[in-house]
Motif scaffolding. Structure first.
Motif, PDB file in Angstrom:
ATOM      1  N   VAL A   1      38.076  42.746  21.969  1.00 44.04           N
ATOM      2  CA  VAL A   1      38.018  42.357  23.383  1.00 44.04           C
ATOM      3  C   VAL A   1      36.924  43.177  24.057  1.00 44.04           C
ATOM      4  N   LEU A   2      35.883  42.508  24.539  1.00 42.39           N
ATOM      5  CA  LEU A   2      34.763  43.201  25.181  1.00 42.39           C
ATOM      6  C   LEU A   2      35.035  43.476  26.663  1.00 42.39           C
ATOM      7  N   GLY A   3      35.767  42.625  27.317  1.00 46.83           N
ATOM      8  CA  GLY A   3      36.066  42.800  28.740  1.00 46.83           C
ATOM      9  C   GLY A   3      35.668  41.579  29.564  1.00 46.83           C
ATOM     10  N   LYS A   4      35.884  41.677  30.859  1.00 48.01           N
ATOM     11  CA  LYS A   4      35.529  40.557  31.743  1.00 48.01           C
ATOM     12  C   LYS A   4      34.031  40.548  32.009  1.00 48.01           C
ATOM     13  N   ILE A   5      33.496  39.361  32.254  1.00 45.36           N
ATOM     14  CA  ILE A   5      32.054  39.192  32.451  1.00 45.36           C
ATOM     15  C   ILE A   5      31.543  40.058  33.592  1.00 45.36           C
ATOM     16  N   GLY A   6      32.336  40.183  34.676  1.00 48.54           N
ATOM     17  CA  GLY A   6      31.906  40.974  35.829  1.00 48.54           C
ATOM     18  C   GLY A   6      31.716  42.439  35.516  1.00 48.54           C
ATOM     19  N   HIS A   7      32.290  42.926  34.404  1.00 44.26           N
ATOM     20  CA  HIS A   7      32.187  44.337  34.035  1.00 44.26           C
ATOM     21  C   HIS A   7      31.210  44.580  32.879  1.00 44.26           C
ATOM     22  N   LEU A   8      30.649  43.528  32.305  1.00 38.83           N
ATOM     23  CA  LEU A   8      29.834  43.691  31.104  1.00 38.83           C
ATOM     24  C   LEU A   8      28.375  44.004  31.398  1.00 38.83           C
ATOM     25  N   ALA A   9      27.909  43.747  32.620  1.00 42.21           N
ATOM     26  CA  ALA A   9      26.495  43.995  32.925  1.00 42.21           C
ATOM     27  C   ALA A   9      26.340  44.280  34.410  1.00 42.21           C
TER      28      ALA A   9
ATOM     29  N   VAL B   1      35.630  38.111  27.699  1.00 42.79           N
ATOM     30  CA  VAL B   1      34.796  37.815  26.532  1.00 42.79           C
ATOM     31  C   VAL B   1      35.366  38.565  25.320  1.00 42.79           C
ATOM     32  N   THR B   2      35.540  37.817  24.232  1.00 46.98           N
ATOM     33  CA  THR B   2      36.049  38.421  22.991  1.00 46.98           C
ATOM     34  C   THR B   2      35.082  38.126  21.851  1.00 46.98           C
ATOM     35  N   LEU B   3      35.191  38.946  20.808  1.00 48.48           N
ATOM     36  CA  LEU B   3      34.329  38.713  19.642  1.00 48.48           C
ATOM     37  C   LEU B   3      34.849  37.586  18.778  1.00 48.48           C
ATOM     38  N   THR B   4      36.173  37.422  18.745  1.00 51.07           N
ATOM     39  CA  THR B   4      36.768  36.428  17.848  1.00 51.07           C
ATOM     40  C   THR B   4      37.642  35.449  18.609  1.00 51.07           C
ATOM     41  N   THR B   5      37.765  34.282  18.019  1.00 53.06           N
ATOM     42  CA  THR B   5      38.643  33.261  18.605  1.00 53.06           C
ATOM     43  C   THR B   5      40.098  33.711  18.535  1.00 53.06           C
TER      44      THR B   5
ATOM     45  N   GLN C   1      44.602  33.069  31.977  1.00 57.03           N
ATOM     46  CA  GLN C   1      43.380  33.876  31.857  1.00 57.03           C
ATOM     47  C   GLN C   1      42.297  33.102  31.110  1.00 57.03           C
ATOM     48  N   GLN C   2      41.090  33.025  31.717  1.00 57.54           N
ATOM     49  CA  GLN C   2      39.967  32.395  31.035  1.00 57.54           C
ATOM     50  C   GLN C   2      39.482  33.310  29.905  1.00 57.54           C
TER      51      GLN C   2
END
Length: 209
Positions: free
Chosen positions: A142-150, A173-177, A191-192
């Motif tokens: 789990v990478l995190g929400k888009i608003g926190h990634l950049a 955003v996640t690395l795997t399905t 949750q999207q």
């Protein structure tokens, strides 16, 4: 003769002596005496006065019509102002503003000063903040929400990007399905999620770089 005086002309018949047995009575012809010059002066004066009164009547009639028109326009403006006032009061109530405290000019000026001061305070506060709560990262996929990634450094560019992304800023955003499916199930679909392994990469760079 005297002006406006009635006079009588008396006609006495002159008869031959043979007609004495049957005398004729005198004939009276009444008439009124008028001074024409004086009457003409009076008529001219009355005519002039009549013309002046007629002009005064026309002037007052025009004034009354203008006044009535102004009164009608003022009534329409008052109705429009009352409707606008009711609309503005409704809008103020929607903003949780007590309209009963704005009945005088001084109260309105005080309220305006307060709101302008509040506006200035808000404008001076830092606006580049993300109020989204990030998703827990217990899972390395789990990478995190888009608003926190950049973070976009340029202010105007950040506004454009955030406007285009809108609600997608909350997407996780996640690395795997598999990780995305797990989050989806845990939040009962609320949750999207966006698994990167489901995106067709084509010429995109490697995610691990």
């Amino acid at each position: 003769g005297r002006d406006s005086t009635e006079y009588f002309l008396v006609f006495e018949p002159v008869l031959p002596p043979t007609a004495v047995k049957n005398p004729l009575p005198s004939y009276l012809l009444p008439f009124m005496f008028y001074n024409d010059f004086k009457k003409q002066q009076q008529m001219a004066s009355l005519t002039k006065e009549r013309d002046q009164l007629s002009q005064s009547v026309l002037a007052y009639r025009s004034l009354f019509e203008t006044t009535n028109q102004l009164i009608s326009e003022m009534k329409c403006q008052a109705q429009e102002a009352a409707m606008k006032e009711a609309h503005l009061k409704s809008e103020l109530q929607k903003q949780d503003i007590d309209v009963t405290a704005t009945s005088t000019v001084s109260q309105i000026d005080l309220l305006l000063k307060q709101k302008v001061s509040t506006r200035e305070t808000v404008l001076k506060q830092p606006r580049r903040t993300c109020t989204l709560i990030n998703y827990p990262k217990g899972n390395p996929d789990v990478l995190g929400k888009i608003g926190h990634l950049a973070q976009v450094e340029e202010e105007e560019a950040a506004k454009v990007v955030s406007w285009h992304l809108a609600s997608d800023m909350d997407c996780v955003v996640t690395l795997t399905t598999e990780a995305a499916r797990k989050i989806y199930d845990e939040t009962q679909g609320r949750q999207q999620v966006l698994p990167l392994d489901s995106i067709f990469r084509k010429t995109l760079p490697d995610w691990n770089r």
